[in-house]
Design a protein around this motif. Structure first.
Motif, PDB file in Angstrom:
ATOM      1  N   GLY A 167       0.776  -1.237   0.000  1.00 24.45           N
ATOM      2  CA  GLY A 167       0.000   0.000   0.000  1.00 24.45           C
ATOM      3  C   GLY A 167       0.802   1.279   0.000  1.00 24.45           C
ATOM      4  N   ASP A 168       2.114   1.207  -0.162  1.00 26.37           N
ATOM      5  CA  ASP A 168       2.928   2.419  -0.177  1.00 26.37           C
ATOM      6  C   ASP A 168       2.718   3.164  -1.501  1.00 26.37           C
ATOM      7  N   GLN A 178     -15.077   8.272  -9.667  1.00 28.48           N
ATOM      8  CA  GLN A 178     -15.846   7.372  -8.802  1.00 28.48           C
ATOM      9  C   GLN A 178     -15.027   6.139  -8.430  1.00 28.48           C
ATOM     10  N   GLU A 179     -14.289   5.585  -9.402  1.00 26.71           N
ATOM     11  CA  GLU A 179     -13.465   4.402  -9.134  1.00 26.71           C
ATOM     12  C   GLU A 179     -12.325   4.735  -8.167  1.00 26.71           C
ATOM     13  N   LEU A 180     -11.663   5.864  -8.375  1.00 26.42           N
ATOM     14  CA  LEU A 180     -10.591   6.264  -7.458  1.00 26.42           C
ATOM     15  C   LEU A 180     -11.156   6.497  -6.061  1.00 26.42           C
ATOM     16  N   ASN A 181     -12.313   7.122  -5.986  1.00 29.83           N
ATOM     17  CA  ASN A 181     -12.943   7.354  -4.693  1.00 29.83           C
ATOM     18  C   ASN A 181     -13.319   6.034  -4.025  1.00 29.83           C
ATOM     19  N   GLU A 209     -12.431   2.351   0.331  1.00 28.95           N
ATOM     20  CA  GLU A 209     -12.144   0.971   0.726  1.00 28.95           C
ATOM     21  C   GLU A 209     -10.892   0.905   1.599  1.00 28.95           C
ATOM     22  N   ARG A 210      -9.907   1.715   1.261  1.00 29.33           N
ATOM     23  CA  ARG A 210      -8.633   1.706   1.973  1.00 29.33           C
ATOM     24  C   ARG A 210      -8.694   2.492   3.280  1.00 29.33           C
ATOM     25  N   THR A 211      -9.369   3.661   3.270  1.00 27.12           N
ATOM     26  CA  THR A 211      -9.286   4.567   4.417  1.00 27.12           C
ATOM     27  C   THR A 211     -10.592   4.813   5.151  1.00 27.12           C
ATOM     28  N   GLY A 212     -11.715   4.490   4.504  1.00 28.30           N
ATOM     29  CA  GLY A 212     -13.003   4.818   5.097  1.00 28.30           C
ATOM     30  C   GLY A 212     -13.421   6.265   4.849  1.00 28.30           C
ATOM     31  N   GLN A 242      -4.789   7.132  -3.822  1.00 27.26           N
ATOM     32  CA  GLN A 242      -4.273   7.627  -2.550  1.00 27.26           C
ATOM     33  C   GLN A 242      -3.924   9.109  -2.645  1.00 27.26           C
ATOM     34  N   GLY A 243      -4.311   9.738  -3.762  1.00 26.84           N
ATOM     35  CA  GLY A 243      -4.136  11.174  -3.897  1.00 26.84           C
ATOM     36  C   GLY A 243      -2.975  11.612  -4.760  1.00 26.84           C
TER      37      GLY A 243
END
Length: 167
Positions: free
Chosen positions: A34-35, A136-139, A144-147, A66-67
């Motif tokens: 996840g890095d 939408q997919e990135l969100n 899923e990863r961060t809530g 992740q931005g």
């Protein structure tokens, strides 16, 4: 997004150099953990390989979720150039430039604007739908990863909703 850029800038150069010197296996393991910096670097390695551009795009998508604005820019450039065995696709390239812009890269609007001028009305409608689906997919991946939803900066003016009752 801004957090990713700030975190990347705060990574000491010796750590960045160590990541760049890692073997593909080591870098993949770090990316899978996840890095986002490792995901971006692994995407770069794959995108520059003649037949692994599609896999590189997937890793850039993980970093973008992740931005990482830079990852969205890289995907746009892959589609624009047709690199890594990925077929050249101007529509996808501009959609990813618009995603980078929505994430806060206002410089992405200039090349995107110039390319948009060449599109038909139907292509422009498809482009806006594609951009929306990408965001939408990135969100979805970010949640899923961060809530938390993926932070992004809408285009100026699009964040102001009109209330029909105000008329």
């Amino acid at each position: 997004m801004a957090e990713w850029r700030e975190a990347t800038l705060q990574v000491p150069m010796r750590v960045r150099d160590a990541v760049v010197r890692m073997s593909d296996e080591e870098l993949r393991a770090l990316a899978e953990a996840g890095d986002p910096f490792a995901q971006f670097e692994f995407g770069v390695r794959l995108a520059h390989n003649r037949d692994r551009g599609v896999e590189g795009i997937e890793w850039f998508m993980e970093a973008a979720s992740q931005g990482s604005i830079e990852a969205a820019q890289q995907i746009a450039m892959i589609y624009l150039a047709g690199a890594g065995g990925v077929e050249r696709d101007r529509l996808a390239a501009v959609a990813w430039l618009q995603v980078a812009q929505a994430m806060g890269d206002w410089t992405a609007m200039y090349p995107g604007y110039n390319l948009r001028r060449e599109f038909s009305r139907e292509e422009l409608m498809l482009l806006d739908i594609f951009e929306s689906e990408l965001l939408q997919e990135l969100n979805r991946r970010h949640v899923e990863r961060t809530g938390q939803p993926l932070p992004y900066r809408p285009r100026p003016g699009t964040d102001q909703l009109l209330d029909p009752g105000d008329g």
